[in-house]
Motif scaffolding. Structure first.
Motif, short mmCIF file in Angstrom:
data_model
loop_
_atom_site.label_atom_id
_atom_site.label_comp_id
_atom_site.label_asym_id
_atom_site.label_seq_id
_atom_site.Cartn_x
_atom_site.Cartn_y
_atom_site.Cartn_z
N UNK A 18 -5.50 9.86 10.16
CA UNK A 18 -6.12 10.34 8.94
C UNK A 18 -5.22 10.09 7.73
N UNK A 19 -3.93 10.27 7.88
CA UNK A 19 -3.02 9.99 6.77
C UNK A 19 -3.01 8.51 6.43
N UNK A 20 -3.02 7.67 7.44
CA UNK A 20 -3.07 6.22 7.19
C UNK A 20 -4.40 5.84 6.55
N UNK A 21 -5.46 6.52 6.93
CA UNK A 21 -6.76 6.26 6.31
C UNK A 21 -6.77 6.54 4.82
N UNK A 22 -5.94 7.46 4.39
CA UNK A 22 -5.83 7.77 2.96
C UNK A 22 -4.88 6.80 2.27
N UNK A 23 -3.80 6.41 2.94
CA UNK A 23 -2.77 5.59 2.30
C UNK A 23 -3.04 4.09 2.35
N UNK A 24 -3.69 3.60 3.39
CA UNK A 24 -3.88 2.15 3.56
C UNK A 24 -4.63 1.51 2.39
N UNK A 25 -5.69 2.11 1.84
CA UNK A 25 -6.35 1.46 0.69
C UNK A 25 -5.43 1.22 -0.49
N UNK A 26 -4.45 2.09 -0.70
CA UNK A 26 -3.52 1.89 -1.81
C UNK A 26 -2.51 0.78 -1.52
N UNK A 27 -2.26 0.52 -0.24
CA UNK A 27 -1.32 -0.53 0.14
C UNK A 27 -2.03 -1.88 0.21
N UNK A 28 -3.30 -1.87 0.62
CA UNK A 28 -4.04 -3.12 0.85
C UNK A 28 -4.27 -3.91 -0.44
N UNK A 29 -4.59 -3.24 -1.51
CA UNK A 29 -4.92 -3.94 -2.75
C UNK A 29 -3.75 -4.77 -3.28
N UNK A 30 -2.54 -4.22 -3.42
CA UNK A 30 -1.44 -5.08 -3.88
C UNK A 30 -1.12 -6.21 -2.91
#
Length: 108
Positions: A84-96
């Motif tokens: 669940x934590x990765x589900x929140x953080x991954x979108x912020x990492x994927x874009x850059x």
């Protein structure tokens, strides 16, 4: 560097705001506070200001409440907490990362 890139534009804009500026000739006639008086007496200015604050409140307040709720939920003992934590953080990492890959391919 700050004076050139940050302070100069602010001061220049303040000086120009007191003038009836002609952008083609790059000259202006000094008006004093007339520009501000005109804007403050304009009905559309107050409507635009109200709309701006309405949009701010209608978008910011729910976002803060939802974000606080999600943060509180992720702080508790959940099943698959890391998922669940990765589900929140991954979108912020994927874009850059995606932008970096696209630009690295484009400017090869």
């Amino acid at each position: 560097m700050f004076g050139l890139t940050g302070l100069f534009p602010i001061i220049y804009t303040a000086v120009i705001s007191f003038m009836d500026w002609d952008t083609i000739r790059n000259t202006g006639e000094y008006l004093g506070w007339d520009n501000f008086q005109y804007v403050l007496n304009d009905r559309q200015f107050w409507i635009a200001l109200r709309n701006t604050f309405s949009i701010f409140l209608l978008s910011s307040v729910p976002q803060v409440i939802i974000a606080t709720f999600i943060a509180a939920m992720l702080d508790h003992n959940l099943r698959m907490r890391t998922f669940w934590r990765m589900g929140v953080l991954v979108p912020y990492v994927m874009m850059p990362v995606a932008v970096a890959l696209i630009f690295s391919q484009a400017f090869r």
